[in-house]
Design a protein around this motif. Structure first.
Motif, mmCIF file in Angstrom:
data_model
loop_
_atom_site.group_PDB
_atom_site.id
_atom_site.type_symbol
_atom_site.label_atom_id
_atom_site.label_comp_id
_atom_site.label_asym_id
_atom_site.label_seq_id
_atom_site.Cartn_x
_atom_site.Cartn_y
_atom_site.Cartn_z
ATOM 1 N N ALA A 4 0.857 -1.178 0.000
ATOM 2 C CA ALA A 4 0.000 0.000 0.000
ATOM 3 C C ALA A 4 0.892 1.226 0.000
ATOM 4 N N VAL A 5 0.428 2.290 -0.646
ATOM 5 C CA VAL A 5 1.162 3.551 -0.697
ATOM 6 C C VAL A 5 0.309 4.621 -0.029
ATOM 7 N N SER A 6 0.958 5.549 0.663
ATOM 8 C CA SER A 6 0.186 6.562 1.385
ATOM 9 C C SER A 6 0.837 7.931 1.302
ATOM 10 N N ILE A 7 0.001 8.950 1.536
ATOM 11 C CA ILE A 7 0.432 10.322 1.762
ATOM 12 C C ILE A 7 0.137 10.622 3.221
ATOM 13 N N THR A 8 1.117 11.139 3.936
ATOM 14 C CA THR A 8 0.975 11.375 5.369
ATOM 15 C C THR A 8 1.482 12.761 5.715
ATOM 16 N N GLY A 9 0.773 13.430 6.616
ATOM 17 C CA GLY A 9 1.220 14.750 7.058
ATOM 18 C C GLY A 9 0.451 15.213 8.265
ATOM 19 N N ARG A 10 0.707 16.431 8.673
ATOM 20 C CA ARG A 10 0.001 16.995 9.818
ATOM 21 C C ARG A 10 -1.475 17.148 9.488
ATOM 22 N N SER A 11 -2.330 16.842 10.440
ATOM 23 C CA SER A 11 -3.773 16.854 10.196
ATOM 24 C C SER A 11 -4.297 18.245 9.872
ATOM 25 N N THR A 12 -3.547 19.282 10.232
ATOM 26 C CA THR A 12 -3.951 20.647 9.892
ATOM 27 C C THR A 12 -3.710 20.974 8.429
ATOM 28 N N ARG A 13 -2.880 20.170 7.749
ATOM 29 C CA ARG A 13 -2.568 20.408 6.336
ATOM 30 C C ARG A 13 -3.204 19.389 5.416
ATOM 31 N N VAL A 14 -3.221 18.130 5.861
ATOM 32 C CA VAL A 14 -3.590 17.022 4.978
ATOM 33 C C VAL A 14 -5.088 16.750 5.047
ATOM 34 N N ASP A 15 -5.741 16.844 3.903
ATOM 35 C CA ASP A 15 -7.147 16.473 3.758
ATOM 36 C C ASP A 15 -7.184 15.156 2.981
ATOM 37 N N PRO A 16 -7.415 14.024 3.658
ATOM 38 C CA PRO A 16 -7.385 12.733 2.957
ATOM 39 C C PRO A 16 -8.317 12.667 1.755
ATOM 40 N N SER A 17 -9.487 13.250 1.851
ATOM 41 C CA SER A 17 -10.430 13.193 0.734
ATOM 42 C C SER A 17 -9.878 13.921 -0.492
ATOM 43 N N ARG A 18 -9.229 15.057 -0.275
ATOM 44 C CA ARG A 18 -8.691 15.831 -1.398
ATOM 45 C C ARG A 18 -7.506 15.134 -2.051
ATOM 46 N N LEU A 19 -6.694 14.435 -1.248
ATOM 47 C CA LEU A 19 -5.481 13.803 -1.765
ATOM 48 C C LEU A 19 -5.707 12.380 -2.262
ATOM 49 N N ALA A 20 -6.914 11.848 -2.056
ATOM 50 C CA ALA A 20 -7.195 10.466 -2.453
ATOM 51 C C ALA A 20 -6.915 10.196 -3.932
ATOM 52 N N PRO A 21 -7.330 11.060 -4.876
ATOM 53 C CA PRO A 21 -7.041 10.766 -6.295
ATOM 54 C C PRO A 21 -5.544 10.659 -6.589
ATOM 55 N N ALA A 22 -4.731 11.490 -5.937
ATOM 56 C CA ALA A 22 -3.287 11.453 -6.189
ATOM 57 C C ALA A 22 -2.671 10.154 -5.708
ATOM 58 N N VAL A 23 -3.051 9.711 -4.511
ATOM 59 C CA VAL A 23 -2.450 8.484 -3.987
ATOM 60 C C VAL A 23 -2.948 7.266 -4.760
ATOM 61 N N ARG A 24 -4.183 7.311 -5.215
ATOM 62 C CA ARG A 24 -4.691 6.188 -5.991
ATOM 63 C C ARG A 24 -3.998 6.115 -7.350
ATOM 64 N N THR A 25 -3.741 7.260 -7.969
ATOM 65 C CA THR A 25 -3.021 7.280 -9.243
ATOM 66 C C THR A 25 -1.623 6.699 -9.087
ATOM 67 N N ALA A 26 -0.935 7.066 -7.993
ATOM 68 C CA ALA A 26 0.407 6.533 -7.748
ATOM 69 C C ALA A 26 0.366 5.028 -7.537
ATOM 70 N N ALA A 27 -0.613 4.546 -6.768
ATOM 71 C CA ALA A 27 -0.726 3.108 -6.507
ATOM 72 C C ALA A 27 -1.002 2.337 -7.790
ATOM 73 N N LEU A 28 -1.849 2.883 -8.654
ATOM 74 C CA LEU A 28 -2.131 2.227 -9.936
ATOM 75 C C LEU A 28 -0.884 2.207 -10.812
ATOM 76 N N GLY A 29 -0.101 3.284 -10.760
ATOM 77 C CA GLY A 29 1.140 3.319 -11.533
ATOM 78 C C GLY A 29 2.133 2.270 -11.071
ATOM 79 N N ILE A 30 2.263 2.096 -9.749
ATOM 80 C CA ILE A 30 3.155 1.062 -9.218
ATOM 81 C C ILE A 30 2.645 -0.314 -9.616
ATOM 82 N N SER A 31 1.332 -0.505 -9.559
ATOM 83 C CA SER A 31 0.741 -1.791 -9.956
ATOM 84 C C SER A 31 1.054 -2.106 -11.408
ATOM 85 N N ARG A 32 0.957 -1.101 -12.273
ATOM 86 C CA ARG A 32 1.282 -1.316 -13.698
ATOM 87 C C ARG A 32 2.749 -1.694 -13.870
ATOM 88 N N SER A 33 3.624 -1.046 -13.101
ATOM 89 C CA SER A 33 5.049 -1.375 -13.186
ATOM 90 C C SER A 33 5.309 -2.804 -12.745
#
Length: 264
Positions: free
Chosen positions: A219-248
């Motif tokens: 699994a791949v993740s984006i992690t940061g301070r809760s005052t900065r990181v909105d998981p819902s907003r960053l979900a598309p980016a992390v999913r795109t990265a995970a799909l890219g790793i899966s393709r590789s």
């Protein structure tokens, strides 16, 4: 009279040696024999004997300050085939994800009821997330862990949900029914979230990585301070990265469950 060894502790030489190595924490430098004996429950005489035997093999180093983990273990660790090949395939995607978001990026695999972090690209922001390559966390309270647990065999899921589930923060979800529903959502959406469940002040979002067979291997993740990181907003980016790793991994025909599985 109180036993010098914990109940249920390892009795073999190898078990005790690994117990000594596991006694070291990420922030430790050198530890005294007395401290190693206290942490492992072994007698000081046993610790003294084992430490000197391990030093002969380079597993530990002994100095006037105490005992340290030896550099030979670092060398051997680089031979671990699964994490190394996985990290190689994931490297460009993790770098792009860190560059795009500016936050800390993790790559993790499951090991029993725990997450094992095999790669970390640190955010350039301060303060950083308190994690490390080789570090472990419970599956049930981290975003990467919940993603891996959602795709784990049924017996692993049952074992984890049966507990005990430690409430690490006031927001840790420890109700098995709530966790089961969250795992179902992860399987449906391909995204897992954590909002201060493992560590106060930290939020993260994660997505699964698939091997050629369709099995989730990381699994791949984006992690940061809760005052900065909105998981819902960053979900598309992390999913795109995970799909890219899966393709590789698929391009490489990566089948860790076939050729790199543990014996027994």
């Amino acid at each position: 009279m109180r036993s010098t060894q914990r109940d249920g502790g390892p009795t073999s030489v190898i078990g005790r040696a690994f117990g000594l190595l596991a006694a070291f924490r990420p922030t430790d430098g050198a530890l005294s024999l007395s401290e190693l004996a206290r942490r492992t429950g072994l007698s000081k005489a046993t610790v003294h004997r084992l430490v000197h035997q391990m030093a002969e093999q380079g597993a530990v180093e002994i100095s006037a300050e105490g005992v340290r983990v030896g550099t030979r273990l670092f060398e051997l660790g680089q031979l671990a085939a699964r994490p190394r090949s996985l990290r190689d395939a994931a490297a460009p995607h993790l770098a792009d994800l860190r560059e795009a978001t500016g936050e800390t990026v993790h790559l993790a695999v499951s090991d029993g009821a725990e997450v094992l972090y095999v790669q970390k690209l640190e955010s350039r922001r301060v303060p950083d997330v308190d994690s490390r390559v080789g570090g472990r966390m419970p599956l049930y309270c981290t975003a990467v862990g919940k993603v891996l647990l959602a795709h784990a065999p049924a017996d692993v899921v049952r074992e984890v949900l049966a507990g005990p589930l430690e409430r690490r923060t006031p927001r840790t979800v420890v109700a098995p029914g709530l966790l089961e529903r969250e795992l179902a959502r992860i399987r449906e959406t391909g995204v897992g979230e954590e909002r201060e469940e493992s560590t106060v002040g930290v939020a993260c979002v994660a997505s699964p990585v698939f091997a050629t067979s369709g099995k989730v291997v990381a699994a791949v993740s984006i992690t940061g301070r809760s005052t900065r990181v909105d998981p819902s907003r960053l979900a598309p980016a992390v999913r795109t990265a995970a799909l890219g790793i899966s393709r590789s991994l698929r391009s490489a025909g990566w089948l860790p469950e076939d050729v790199r599985s543990r014996p027994g």
